[in-house]
Structure formats: C-alpha cells, structure tokens
Motif scaffolding. Structure first.
Motif, PDB file in Angstrom:
ATOM      1  N   ARG A 176      -1.688 -13.567  -2.621  1.00  0.00           N
ATOM      2  CA  ARG A 176      -0.595 -12.770  -2.071  1.00  0.00           C
ATOM      3  C   ARG A 176      -0.036 -11.849  -3.140  1.00  0.00           C
ATOM      4  NH1 ARG A 176       3.013 -17.084   1.184  1.00  0.00           N
ATOM      5  NH2 ARG A 176       1.337 -18.000   2.394  1.00  0.00           N
ATOM      6  N   PRO A 192       2.411 -11.028  -5.445  1.00  0.00           N
ATOM      7  CA  PRO A 192       3.446 -11.896  -6.008  1.00  0.00           C
ATOM      8  C   PRO A 192       4.825 -11.252  -5.892  1.00  0.00           C
ATOM      9  CG  PRO A 192       1.635 -11.535  -7.547  1.00  0.00           C
ATOM     10  CD  PRO A 192       1.487 -10.540  -6.453  1.00  0.00           C
ATOM     11  N   ALA A 193       5.805 -12.104  -5.914  1.00  0.00           N
ATOM     12  CA  ALA A 193       7.172 -11.623  -5.780  1.00  0.00           C
ATOM     13  C   ALA A 193       7.533 -10.719  -6.946  1.00  0.00           C
ATOM     14  CB  ALA A 193       8.121 -12.805  -5.740  1.00  0.00           C
ATOM     15  N   ARG A 194       8.333  -9.757  -6.672  1.00  0.00           N
ATOM     16  CA  ARG A 194       8.796  -8.839  -7.706  1.00  0.00           C
ATOM     17  C   ARG A 194      10.062  -9.372  -8.359  1.00  0.00           C
ATOM     18  NH1 ARG A 194       5.843  -4.948  -5.691  1.00  0.00           N
ATOM     19  NH2 ARG A 194       6.281  -2.781  -5.979  1.00  0.00           N
ATOM     20  N   ARG A 195      10.381  -8.799  -9.458  1.00  0.00           N
ATOM     21  CA  ARG A 195      11.597  -9.176 -10.169  1.00  0.00           C
ATOM     22  C   ARG A 195      12.794  -9.144  -9.220  1.00  0.00           C
ATOM     23  NH1 ARG A 195      14.461  -8.881 -15.023  1.00  0.00           N
ATOM     24  NH2 ARG A 195      16.389  -7.759 -14.817  1.00  0.00           N
ATOM     25  N   VAL A 244      11.388 -15.840  -4.489  1.00  0.00           N
ATOM     26  CA  VAL A 244      10.066 -16.449  -4.530  1.00  0.00           C
ATOM     27  C   VAL A 244      10.022 -17.540  -3.470  1.00  0.00           C
ATOM     28  CG1 VAL A 244       8.467 -17.801  -5.912  1.00  0.00           C
ATOM     29  CG2 VAL A 244       9.847 -16.038  -6.995  1.00  0.00           C
ATOM     30  N   PRO A 245       9.162 -17.400  -2.488  1.00  0.00           N
ATOM     31  CA  PRO A 245       9.138 -18.421  -1.453  1.00  0.00           C
ATOM     32  C   PRO A 245       8.506 -19.693  -1.996  1.00  0.00           C
ATOM     33  CG  PRO A 245       7.388 -16.847  -1.101  1.00  0.00           C
ATOM     34  CD  PRO A 245       8.117 -16.403  -2.326  1.00  0.00           C
TER      35      PRO A 245
END
Lengths: 334, 497, 290
Positions: B8, B10-13, B17-18
């Motif tokens: 996926r 990835p989450a950004r800053r 974050v799931p």
C-alpha cells in the motif's frame, strides 16, 4: 590488492562506483561530514527505557484469535529468514534447510514458503543452487560477521563476493566499536560503501543492539543506518545476548517511522535472535502493526531472523485449524 | 486484514497510520461471575434488607442492561451499620492484637488475588472499564494494597516515632465509581490495619464489587461489624458522613461534594480526609523522550476513559515541538480501540453512566462554542451503551472552561508554553493540585520543575503510576490527607492528621 | 531623680516587616488582669487582614526556597532576640496576672521551644518524608512541602507560649503566617513581633494582627489565598465557623485537642507532627532505566 591470496577491494564490482566516493545521501545532503552526522543524530529524540518496555508489554497483552491468528501465523511464516550461522554448516545442511524454507510443511501445500535462507558467505553458492526457482531468497551475512572487526576492504570484498555469488540480501554488521568510540562517520561510510558494493542486493544492517549500551544508542544507530542506505535494520547477530526483544524492536520501529516521515523512504526491520515461539512472533506483528501500520505487514518490510520459530508457527497453525495440540515429532527438523 | 499482495501507499507524515492486523473479538468469559437477583446491605457480617425496603437498579453502561437491583440505604440503615461497627470496635476488633488483624488483611489480599478474574469481570460489567484494566490494574493493585497494609497492622509504633497510634474508632468512607474495588482497598485496608472499623458507602452506579467483597470478608472470617456496606445514592453517603457515631470520615469524589462534606462536618470534631478532583497539567519539554511522552499523554487522559481524578487533562507542550508532537499524538490516538469493555483488546471502554456522558458532552460543547478546535479520530462507537470518542482540543487557552474544569472523561485540552517558568506558571494556575506530569531528558530540570509544581503526585517521564507503598493525594482543592504508603496510615491514627 | 517623663510605646500591627497602624485608625484598650489599661493596641480590621495575607503570599515562595539550615538559623535568632529581652517579655506576661516566677518560666519555655523548632528546619523532612519501595523500576520519593499561607488563631492564653508553640511549627517548614493575636492579652505578641523584626526574619513571613478577632477570623477562614488555619486559639463556636468557612477553598483546619492543653509540657506541646500538619506530601516518580 590481495588479502590472504584473494583479490579484494573493488575488483569484483567493477560496475559499481568506487567505495570512497559516497553517493549523495537523500537525508544528509551532498557532503556528509562529522558535523553533519552529529547534528543529524542530535535531533534524534531520547528514549526512556522503562516507558518503552511498558509500551511493549502493554502491546503484548493483545489477544489475537481464530482467523486473525491464522492470518498472522501465515504471514509470520512468509516473513521467516530461516537461519543457520554455524562453523559446522555444510553444503548438506544447507540443502536440507533450503528444502525446509521452500516447503516448510511438505504435507500441507497451503503453507507458504519462508522469505529467505540466511547463511554464511561460503555457503551462498550452495543455497543459491538449492533454492533456484523456489521463490525463497538467499541472504548472506557479511562484513566479518558477527564482530565486524576487520578492515573495510575485507568487509567490502566479502559482501561483494556474496552478492556476486547470487545472494539476494546482505546482512551486514555495523562497526560497534567505531559507533561506541563516537566515530559515527566511519559507521555511516561503511554502511554506504557496503550498500554500493553489494548492489542490487537488499542491504540489511545489523546494529547488534545488545552491544550498544542502551536504547538511546539503538535509536541513533537506527537513524544512522537508515541515512546510510539500509533497506532493513536488524537487531542482532544472534551471537550476543540480549538479542531481539520487543522493547528494542519497538525503539527501532519508531525510528523507522520517524525516518519515513522525514525522508519518505520506507525501511524494513528484522528482529533476530531469541524469537522461537509463535506466540512471540504474533506479539512482534502486533507491535509492528500498531506502530507502522498495514504498509509494513509484508515480508518485503519485515523479517524474523530465526531457526526454530518456523516449526512452532507450523504447529500453531495446525492447532488453530484442527483444535489438537501438536507434537514436534510431526514436523520436519533439519 | 493485512494486504497480502500489493504494497500500500504508506501513510504520509502526519497522516493517520491505520492499524493493519485485525484482532478477532476476544471476549472475556462472563460465566465465572454470578450476579444475584438483588443485593441487600451488608451489616454486622451478613446481608441485611434496607429499612425502607427500597432497591435501585445497577446497569451495565456498555449495554444499558440492568444487571441487578441493589438496596437503597437510608438514615436508619446507616444507624444500624454504625452501631454494628461500634460494637465490633468495642469488641472483637478493638481488642484484637495487631498481628492478628494483620492476618485477616493478608487473608483478604490472598482471597482477592484468588478471585481476581471474577472480580475483574464484575467490575467491568458494572462500571464499563476495559477488562484489560480491571484485570491488569485494578484487581492486582487492590490485592497488593491489602497485602501492604496488613504488614503495618502490628508495626504501627514504628511508623511514626512518638505518635499516638491508637485507632480513631468508626470510619465512614464514601468511594467513587471510577475504581470501585481499588478505592475500597485504598480506604478499607489502612483503616482496618490501624484498628478502626468501617461503614463504607460505594458509589451508586458501581456497588457490585464492594458487595462481592463483603461476602469475601465473611469467607475470611472477619468478625461481624468490622466492615459494613451501605449501598445507595448521595443521601446514604450524607447520612454516613454526618452520623454522630462516626469518628472519622474519608471521602473520594468530586471537589463539589467534598466541600459540602467539609462544611457539613464543621464543628463536629470528626477527623476528615478528602481526595477530590483535579485538572492535572502534563508538561512536555522539547527534549522529552518523545514516544514515551506520547504514550504517557495517551495513558494519562484515556486510561479508564479519563474517569480518573489525576487524569492528565491539560497538556502543555513546548511550542517548538508542538506540531510534531501533535502529529504523533493524533497517529497514536487513531490506534486506540474503543468498544466492548469485555474485549481483551479494548483500550477505551464505556462511559460509566448516562449522567457522566451528558456532563462530558456538555463541557465538550462548551469547548467548541468557546472556539477551541476539536479533533476526534475516526472511530465507530457501539449503538447501545454510553460512549464518547477520544477527543483532543487544540488552540485552548487558560481561560477556556475545558482548561479549568474537571471533565472526567476522555477529553484532552492542549496548550503551549515557551519557557520552563511559563510552563510551571500555567501548570499551577488552577485551584486544584492533585497530580502533574513532566517529560524532559534533563535531570536537573525535572527536579526544578517537580519542586515548583503544586501537586501531591508528580510523575516525571512516566504517568499514572500507583503503588500501595506510594502516598497519593492532593494540594489545595484536590483535598487533604494521603492514601498509600506510610502516610496513608496517618488519617486513621489518633495522633495523625 | 524626678522629672523624667517615660516614653511610652505605641502598640502597632506587624505586617510585611513593617509596624503599621490599623487602616481604620482604631485602637482598643489592652487591660491587665486588674482591669487597668496597659496600652491602646491597634485594632486591625479585615482590610488589614487582606493586606497581611497579601504580604504573606508574596513572602512565601522565597521563604520556602531558603535552605532549611537558613530558616533554622533565623528562627534560632528569634530565640536569641527573645532571650535578650526576657525581662521585657516576663513583664508583659505578668500583666495577665501571672506570678513573676511563672512568667519567667513561660518566657524561658517559649525561648526553648523556638530553639527546639529551629533545629527541625533541616530535619523534619527526613522524619516525615521517605523513599517509597514501589514494585517497579521507579525512583519514588515522598517529601513534605509547606502548605503555603497559614492563618494562626493564637491561643488567648498563655499569650506568649501559646503563640510561639503554634507559630514556630508553621513557619519552620516554609509557610508564612497571618496571626490573629490573643485578643485579651495582645501585648506579648507585639513584643514578639519586635523581636522578629530584628532577627533577620524576612518581611511578610510572620504578620501579627491585634484587634477584635470576630471581625477578622471569618475572612481569614474564607480567604481563598489562605491555605490552612491553625485554630488552637478558637473556642468551639469559632472553630465551627472557621471550619464552615474554610470549606469553600478546601482549607486545612487544625483544631485544638479536646480538653486542657499542657503548654509547658514538652512531650505534648511540641512535636514534629505539628510541623507536618501544615505540610503537603509530594510524591515524585521517575523511571530507573538506561
């Protein structure tokens, strides 16, 4: 240049840049000086050991049940770097372990293969042959594992040789002596050079956290290794106690999160040493999941460095599926 | 479920974050708990029907189902309870050697540990707190508290040299609903260790573990009348504290009620201790061990749904790290699991009562109306039951009501400061003084700040730590007297205060 | 010798290190035991009280921040000043109808009590506080800290020994005090103030108000910037009133024990627990780790 009659230095990796010319660091900029490293590491937040241990212990109380547990166990199998790192390792042993890595449970085709087989450089050619076409990677320790106490040229030659023999992944050790003596630039340069020397192999950097003297240093060493180009950071060689623990892994996970936030580069992690039960493995995955989230729940970003873990995972999978407690006698030992 | 094939994005800053791994529901079994159709008062070592024959329901706040009906005590019942306590004080208990009292307390500690899971489930059913907490915090600490004070019972003359260590007599104790069995232990253990007898009034919404404990005392063979329990509402509590046969009053609850009790007892020559509300400052300096600080802040305000008198409800972050810290806090907030308190993976359970839920809601509305910026992570709350999502308020100033009033819920008000002096000034700018937190890696700064904070408990680089050996209690409007440790004996000794 | 006219003293309040008159300009006659006027003493009002509390609050942080060693030296210095004027104090005490020998004994006991408490300044913390052996990797310590500003309702009698016995334990820990002096026998408290003013005691640490206590006590008890009341000098009615008013700010009120107080008896009239009564236990936790 030769060492003990072997060509060393840059000869086997002519396609690569000379080790002395470091690539521009995406994190530290074009010119990496002791000052740059110092100010980079000064920004690393301190870690309170008791607090980190508390958080790890709290996450350990998570209860993962039924289908979720099966999914976690399956994932853990796929994340295993099945490891043998002994002086008495032989080609025969490697062939046996390769078969275990490729088909952990020969009686059950639903069990996925492990991620990689992790061996000493000498055995890389045998592992490569035994695993050809299996989808299982070959990882080689390098850089004078486990102590790292050798000249840079020797380390580079070793890493480059292993890569050239087909190792997909290089598990290097950092120079803990240099790190503890405050020569972080040396540590940085070595990592960067080894990364160059073994390109395109995946670079796993072993911090040997048990020798770093505390979590503040673990976090700093993690940040240093990632800045120098580590694709994975790895806790331990397995030859030093303590090896991987949940708290130290948590500290490294948090460093990965910070590095990702700062650079956009996602680095993987490999706890190694002392992880032998499925229960422990699930705890690591819970911690991974709650610290870095779904994007890291993949073998390309997380590995277990272990030897006896795999069979315990298999036993647990069968227990969850069948509802019968298992005996080790029903699982292959190599 | 985790994603097996694709990596996926990835989450950004700063992005949430799931949590990737799914945990199937993991419910604590409730079959180990049996709840009677109804409960009488506990007077003179046995169940005793209330004089007025009135009973009130107690509900599971997570489901709004009525669990059982509990006797509603009145003045006449308090009379009987005080008489039983007096009889025991003048009789068996008063004459008993300290070392024998000790053995009863040790016995209770052991029995509580033995039945710990059962009590934990009952606590969670009646009060809505996550089983994780009742199992891992409330019950172990309650048992430990009895064990600790058991050891003092025959050593009182060594606790405070030269002090008159005789007991006071009959103690009336009124406890709150946030830690029902733990508060019982905090009150009952030192009182009995010192040789007093007790009339206890549990909180109206959480009487069940106290009543279960009463039965435990009978199994332990504790002489009748040593511990009496009068359940009921505020009326029963008021009767108990004002009863002329009572020598000592100990109350834990809101500052509002504490003041009423102090006023009511004016001139009565009864000894009084009050453990009241708080609005604890939680100071985070720029050099803090930041991830542990985030944990501390989260634990400080969301532990027990924020139903904690020492909850770190005012976060003071150094301005230089405000944005980064807030990012981390929001990410962490998103991983809190709100829901069924019986699920072993639940981090935040149900709000204790409809009334408390309304109170939290009202103060949060005020916070929004006053212009503070509210943030709640995406989280699905169950349909039935009393729930409140974990809530942050940004852009809060000292003047906002959400920065001054105790919300007693999962609501954190965030402010900034620039210098240590300013942090301490803001921290102390409250009539309360129960607890405070400070996070910094600099040792001398910890001591400097801890010296200046007006709070009975200062947690430095940690938060919400409790131990039977460690005194707990407030400055100023957070009350007086200490519970826990050697100091926790003082309120129950004649020469104490 | 004849012809020399004596210089009489004006009995004033002691506030913030100064000796002001009452803001109201009023005085009241202090009588001796025969009913003769000794002097006209300042009759403080609630406004004087307000000023005294303000002075006490201002002085409190720095008084508490001094080392125990230093506070001990200053209280010891007060004892020196009282000793120096022992005859003056004895004469004042005698005005209450106390026989000469007994008056001297009261003065000497007051001095000794000051010395006794002076010695506690750097010791009571060790007796009242301690390290807590908690079950975890934490450094956990409990220390007593001064409560803040404490109102002292001085006993009507013995005017000197009663005041000294209740005041010394309040200030030795770092509290500052607002004293409502004995209304019936105010003179010794004024002389004590004069001794304090020459004993390096910082202004505002002790503030002594003479005058009708019924006009001030309720405001002292309800004052939200006063943290505690020592009510040894209150009768049952006043005590009830003080306690009721104190509830508004959850103030600590220490009432007298029931029955007669043996002020001359060192075993009961002085105690480190009297110091502890106006301290707050602060417990500090810190993890122990690498």
């Amino acid at each position: 240049m030769t060492f003990l009659g072997l060509p060393i230095g840059l000869a086997p990796m002519s396609a690569k840049a000379p080790a002395t010319v470091l690539p521009t660091s995406p994190v530290l900029g074009p010119s990496v000086t002791p000052k740059v490293i110092e100010s980079y590491l000064r920004a690393v937040p301190p870690v309170d050991e008791v607090g980190a241990a508390e958080r790890a212990a709290a996450l350990s109380t998570r209860s993962v049940k039924r289908e979720s547990k099966l999914a976690a166990l399956d994932l853990a199998v796929r994340m295993c770097d099945l490891t043998t790192l002994e002086g008495r390792d032989t080609p025969g042993k490697i062939v046996q372990l390769a078969s275990k890595a490729a088909r952990p449970d020969p009686t059950d085709p639903t069990i996925p293969p492990a991620a990689a087989l992790c061996v000493y450089p000498n055995l890389v050619p045998h592992a490569v042959r035994a695993l050809a076409g299996s989808g299982v990677g070959v990882a080689s320790v390098a850089t004078y594992f486990p102590s790292g106490q050798a000249p840079l040229e020797v380390k580079l030659a070793e890493a480059a040789w292993a890569a050239s023999e087909g190792a997909d992944e290089i598990d290097m050790v950092i120079d803990r002596g240099a790190f503890l003596a405050g020569d972080c630039l040396k540590v940085y340069e070595e990592i960067a050079a080894v990364g160059e020397a073994c390109r395109p192999a995946c670079l796993k950097v072993i911090l040997e956290t048990g020798e770093l003297g505390g979590f503040d240093n673990v976090r700093r060493a993690s940040m240093l290794a990632m800045a120098a180009g580590a694709d994975f950071i790895k806790t331990s060689t397995g030859k030093v106690s303590p090896a991987a623990t949940l708290p130290v892994t948590l500290v490294m996970l948090e460093a990965i999160r910070d590095f990702y936030a700062a650079s956009g580069r996602a680095v993987g992690i490999k706890p190694a040493g002392g992880i032998s039960t499925a229960k422990q493995a699930v705890r690591y995955l819970v911690m991974l999941s709650e610290t870095l989230g779904a994007a890291w729940l993949t073998p390309s970003r997380f590995r277990f460095g272990a030897s006896s873990l795999l069979n315990d995972l298999l036993m647990q999978i069968r227990w969850v599926r069948e509802g019968r407690y298992q005996s080790p006698d029903y699982f292959t030992e190599d | 479920m985790y994603d097996q094939t694709s990596e996926r994005t990835p989450a950004r800053r700063g992005e949430v974050v799931p949590s990737g791994l799914d945990y199937a529901p993991s419910l604590e079994a409730v079959d180990q708990v049996s709840i009677d159709e109804s409960y009488d008062l506990w007077i003179d070592g046995k169940p005793s029907p209330p004089a007025a024959n009135r009973y009130f329901p107690t509900v599971n706040p997570a489901t709004e189902e009525t669990l059982t009906r509990v006797a509603e005590g009145d003045g006449e019942d308090v009379d009987r309870a005080v008489a039983a306590a007096r009889k025991a004080y003048n009789g068996a208990w008063g004459k008993m050697a300290g070392k024998e009292r000790a053995k009863y307390l040790y016995r209770l500690a052991r029995m509580l540990a033995e039945r710990s899971r059962e009590f934990a489930v009952l606590e969670t059913l009646d009060g809505g707190k996550p089983i994780k907490e009742s199992r891992d915090v409330d019950l172990p600490l309650a048992s430990a508290h009895f064990f600790y004070y058991a050891g003092w019972a025959d050593k009182l003359e060594y606790a405070f040299p030269g002090l008159d260590t005789r007991p006071l007599g009959v103690a009336a104790q009124v406890i709150p609903w946030n830690f029902p069995i733990l508060m019982l232990a905090w009150k009952v253990a030192p009182a009995l260790a010192a040789g007093n007898t007790v009339v206890l009034k549990p909180a109206e919404t959480t009487p069940l573990t106290a009543l279960a404990f009463a039965r435990l005392t009978a199994e332990a063979g504790l002489p009748p009348g040593v511990l009496n329990i009068v359940t009921g509402g505020g009326g029963a509590g008021a009767e108990a504290v004002a009863h002329p046969g009572v020598d000592k009053v100990a109350f834990t609850g809101s500052t509002e009620v504490g003041k009423l009790i102090q006023k009511r007892l004016a001139g009565a020559r009864k000894r009084l201790t009050l453990e009241l509300g708080g609005k604890a400052p939680h100071i985070v300096f720029e050099d803090a061990p930041v991830d542990q600080a985030v944990e501390g802040v989260i634990n400080g305000i969301f532990f027990n749904q924020g139903h904690v008198c020492c909850a770190g409800s005012r976060l003071l972050v150094q301005e230089s790290i405000y944005d980064a810290f807030l990012d981390r806090l929001k990410v962490r907030l998103a991983s809190l699991r709100v829901g069924d308190p019986l699920d072993k993976n639940t981090d935040v359970g149900a709000i204790n009562s409809r009334a408390q839920l309304d109170k939290i809601g009202a103060l949060v509305e005020i916070g929004v109306a006053e212009g503070a910026e509210m943030y709640q992570p995406p989280c699905a709350l169950p349909e039935r039951g009393y729930w409140f999502a974990p809530t942050l308020f940004m852009g809060v100033s000292q003047g906002h009501r959400i920065a001054r009033e105790e919300i007693f819920g999962p609501v954190l008000s965030i402010m900034t400061f620039r210098t240590p002096v300013e942090a301490v000034e803001k921290a102390n700018n409250t009539p309360y003084g129960l607890s405070a937190g400070v996070w910094t890696a600099k040792g001398s700064r910890i001591l400097w700040v801890a010296d200046r904070l007006r709070a009975g408990v200062v947690w430095a680089n940690t938060y919400n730590k409790f131990d039977p050996a460690s005194p707990f209690g407030g400055y100023r409007e957070s009350g007086f007297g200490r519970e826990g440790g050697r100091h926790g004996l003082l309120p129950y000794l004649r020469g104490g205060s | 010798m004849s012809g020399r006219i004596g210089v009489r003293k004006t009995y004033k309040l002691y506030v913030d290190g100064d000796f002001p008159r009452s803001e109201s300009g009023r005085t009241y006659p202090a009588l001796d035991h025969r009913g003769e006027v000794i002097a006209r003493v300042a009759a403080a009002t609630r406004k004087d009280l307000r000023g005294a509390v303000r002075a006490a609050r201002r002085a409190q942080p720095s008084w508490a921040a001094r080392t125990g060693y230093n506070r001990g030296q200053i209280i010891y210095r007060i004892a020196e000043m009282v000793e120096d004027r022992a005859a003056v104090f004895a004469a004042q005490v005698r005005m209450a109808g106390v026989a000469a020998a007994k008056a001297r004994r009261e003065v000497f006991r007051s001095i000794d009590r000051l010395v006794w408490y002076a010695g506690w300044a750097d010791k009571y913390q060790q007796v009242i506080g301690n390290l807590n052996p908690v079950a975890g990797p934490f450094f956990n310590i409990s220390v007593p800290e001064p409560t803040g500003v404490v109102g002292v309702i001085a006993p009507e009698a013995p005017a000197l020994l009663g005041l000294v016995s209740r005041l010394a334990p309040v200030i030795v820990s770092g509290n500052t005090a607002v004293v409502l002096a004995s209304e019936r026998w105010p003179a010794p408290s004024v002389v004590l103030a004069e001794a304090m003013a020459t004993a390096d005691l910082p202004g505002g640490v002790v503030n002594i108000l003479t005058g009708p206590r019924s006009g001030m006590a309720p405001y002292l008890a309800s004052h939200l910037d006063v943290n505690g009341i020592d009510a040894y000098g209150a009768d049952e009615d006043m005590l009830a009133g003080l306690e009721e008013a104190a509830a508004a700010g959850v103030k600590r009120v220490v009432g007298p024990p029931e029955g007669r107080i043996a002020w001359m008896d060192d075993r009961t009239a002085q105690s480190p627990y009297a110091i502890a009564a106006f301290t707050e236990i602060k417990t500090v936790w810190h993890p122990k780790g690498l």
